[in-house]
Motif scaffolding. Sequence first.
Motif, PDB file in Angstrom:
ATOM      1  N   ASP A  58      -6.934   3.504  -7.844  1.00 57.06           N
ATOM      2  CA  ASP A  58      -8.167   3.981  -8.486  1.00 57.06           C
ATOM      3  C   ASP A  58      -8.135   5.447  -8.884  1.00 57.06           C
ATOM      4  OD1 ASP A  58      -9.651   1.487  -8.169  1.00 57.06           O
ATOM      5  OD2 ASP A  58      -9.651   1.939  -6.028  1.00 57.06           O
ATOM      6  N   HIS A  59      -7.036   6.151  -8.572  1.00 58.61           N
ATOM      7  CA  HIS A  59      -6.968   7.582  -8.851  1.00 58.61           C
ATOM      8  C   HIS A  59      -5.626   7.926  -9.507  1.00 58.61           C
ATOM      9  CE1 HIS A  59      -9.739   7.081  -5.426  1.00 58.61           C
ATOM     10  NE2 HIS A  59     -10.430   8.033  -6.000  1.00 58.61           N
ATOM     11  N   GLU A  88       0.816  -1.217   0.000  1.00 62.58           N
ATOM     12  CA  GLU A  88       0.000   0.000   0.000  1.00 62.58           C
ATOM     13  C   GLU A  88       0.851   1.270   0.000  1.00 62.58           C
ATOM     14  OE1 GLU A  88      -2.826  -0.309   3.201  1.00 62.58           O
ATOM     15  OE2 GLU A  88      -3.876  -1.981   2.249  1.00 62.58           O
ATOM     16  N   VAL A  89       1.914   1.253  -0.775  1.00 58.69           N
ATOM     17  CA  VAL A  89       2.800   2.423  -0.838  1.00 58.69           C
ATOM     18  C   VAL A  89       2.053   3.620  -1.400  1.00 58.69           C
ATOM     19  CG1 VAL A  89       4.910   3.350  -1.873  1.00 58.69           C
ATOM     20  CG2 VAL A  89       4.853   0.971  -1.070  1.00 58.69           C
ATOM     21  N   LEU A  90       1.349   3.407  -2.502  1.00 58.85           N
ATOM     22  CA  LEU A  90       0.526   4.455  -3.121  1.00 58.85           C
ATOM     23  C   LEU A  90      -0.863   3.884  -3.394  1.00 58.85           C
ATOM     24  CD1 LEU A  90       3.070   5.965  -5.693  1.00 58.85           C
ATOM     25  CD2 LEU A  90       2.444   6.915  -3.466  1.00 58.85           C
ATOM     26  N   GLU A  91      -1.497   3.367  -2.361  1.00 60.16           N
ATOM     27  CA  GLU A  91      -2.763   2.658  -2.520  1.00 60.16           C
ATOM     28  C   GLU A  91      -3.841   3.516  -3.182  1.00 60.16           C
ATOM     29  OE1 GLU A  91      -5.328  -0.770  -1.942  1.00 60.16           O
ATOM     30  OE2 GLU A  91      -3.154  -0.442  -2.023  1.00 60.16           O
ATOM     31  N   HIS A  92      -3.822   4.804  -2.923  1.00 58.96           N
ATOM     32  CA  HIS A  92      -4.833   5.700  -3.514  1.00 58.96           C
ATOM     33  C   HIS A  92      -4.776   5.677  -5.036  1.00 58.96           C
ATOM     34  CE1 HIS A  92      -7.748   8.947  -3.168  1.00 58.96           C
ATOM     35  NE2 HIS A  92      -7.071   9.661  -4.049  1.00 58.96           N
ATOM     36  N   MET A  93      -3.587   5.396  -5.568  1.00 60.86           N
ATOM     37  CA  MET A  93      -3.406   5.431  -7.008  1.00 60.86           C
ATOM     38  C   MET A  93      -3.879   4.150  -7.705  1.00 60.86           C
ATOM     39  SD  MET A  93       0.077   7.612  -7.687  1.00 60.86           S
ATOM     40  CE  MET A  93      -0.435   7.899  -9.396  1.00 60.86           C
ATOM     41  N   GLY A 116      -4.103  -1.850 -10.692  1.00 65.19           N
ATOM     42  CA  GLY A 116      -4.565  -0.472 -10.675  1.00 65.19           C
ATOM     43  C   GLY A 116      -4.795   0.110 -12.062  1.00 65.19           C
ATOM     44  N   SER A 117      -5.527   1.205 -12.088  1.00 65.74           N
ATOM     45  CA  SER A 117      -5.851   1.883 -13.346  1.00 65.74           C
ATOM     46  C   SER A 117      -4.752   2.830 -13.798  1.00 65.74           C
ATOM     47  CB  SER A 117      -7.165   2.668 -13.178  1.00 65.74           C
ATOM     48  OG  SER A 117      -8.233   1.801 -12.834  1.00 65.74           O
ATOM     49  N   LEU A 157       5.846  -1.846  -5.579  1.00 67.09           N
ATOM     50  CA  LEU A 157       4.464  -1.505  -5.905  1.00 67.09           C
ATOM     51  C   LEU A 157       3.715  -2.791  -6.222  1.00 67.09           C
ATOM     52  CD1 LEU A 157       5.045   1.634  -8.176  1.00 67.09           C
ATOM     53  CD2 LEU A 157       4.561   1.561  -5.712  1.00 67.09           C
ATOM     54  N   SER A 158       2.564  -2.971  -5.602  1.00 68.46           N
ATOM     55  CA  SER A 158       1.793  -4.207  -5.784  1.00 68.46           C
ATOM     56  C   SER A 158       0.523  -3.937  -6.576  1.00 68.46           C
ATOM     57  CB  SER A 158       1.495  -4.836  -4.416  1.00 68.46           C
ATOM     58  OG  SER A 158       2.694  -5.155  -3.739  1.00 68.46           O
ATOM     59  N   ASN A 159      -0.576  -3.686  -5.867  1.00 69.40           N
ATOM     60  CA  ASN A 159      -1.842  -3.431  -6.558  1.00 69.40           C
ATOM     61  C   ASN A 159      -1.759  -2.212  -7.468  1.00 69.40           C
ATOM     62  OD1 ASN A 159      -2.986  -5.613  -5.322  1.00 69.40           O
ATOM     63  ND2 ASN A 159      -4.158  -4.451  -3.824  1.00 69.40           N
ATOM     64  N   GLU A 160      -0.891  -1.270  -7.118  1.00 68.59           N
ATOM     65  CA  GLU A 160      -0.778  -0.046  -7.913  1.00 68.59           C
ATOM     66  C   GLU A 160      -0.469  -0.342  -9.378  1.00 68.59           C
ATOM     67  OE1 GLU A 160       1.096   0.935  -3.795  1.00 68.59           O
ATOM     68  OE2 GLU A 160       1.010  -0.761  -5.193  1.00 68.59           O
TER      69      GLU A 160
END
Length: 314
Positions: free
Chosen positions: A265-266, A258-263, A297-298, A290-293
């Motif tokens: 979806d944003h 979750e380093v840049l988790e907001h990213m 991620g989008s 970076l994982s989900n990012e």
Amino acid sequence: MGEFSIVATINDRKLLKSIEMSGASAIRFNSSHVSLEELQKFISYYEDNCTLPMYIDLQGAKLRLSRSQPIMEVKAGEQVVLGCQSSQLRSIAVDPRTLSYLSPGMRVSIEDGRIELQVLKLEADFARAMVLRGGVIRPAKGMNISPHPINQIELSSRDSDIVLATKKYGFVRYALSFVSSPSEVIELKELSGREVASKIERELPFSRIEEISASSDEIWFCRGDLGAQLGARGLVDFYTFFSDNLRKLYKPVLMAGEVLEHMVDHPFATRSELCHLKDIQRQGFGGVVLSNETAYGSFPIESIKTVLEVTSDE
């Protein structure tokens, strides 16, 4: 400051070239989500289309849902079955070994704590559980029981098979999950002849982490599983202690989770994420994973460029 590493997780080979061109330092691919045949096909494609080092993430002692688990949403308050298929309740596929660790009243978290269950009753080949925190169940996602029940001292047969099939590629490195002993790392390095990143995903005495670090090429501090294991305050306390002492490890240490988790979806990070990213660089962390990012991620390219912008010496 030296170069700040960015390890980008991917599951779509179509992103390889754009991820490489955006400034990533290395690629991470999670072997737990694919068959050995699928992994070999991916590596064959990688060899012809990417020049970056590639970390193959090995399951190690990590508990996971089955790769055959159907995608489904569970909601707080409903009951589910862990283990076998049920005609009455929806089922979450886990192996018999995992079932053997469960007991009534135990809390089980899935995907770094995004989903939480409480075990209600055990039967011969399944467990009944209540959903405390709902979400979308996906195949091969990580599962946590606290404290983690497995102290592995050698590689699993599947991990060994993966290493034997992939060590011939010069760009391959390995990341080993839930490391608890330097003997695991030593075995992996002797078998592969490759660099190994040891993932710290449970609370360990710092003297043990120093022993693991001495046998490893890198250390990854993985907040996702640590948070699921320790809870909010426990994670903060362990992270603070670890950060205060990480320079004693004398190996590159990367932050993951979750380093840049907001990213995911944003197209932009939160201000707290940006400031924290700079803070961990100043504390001595040598990079991030970076994982989900980048895997789901989008905005994978924007995520990498954000890390570069914040951590650049220029």
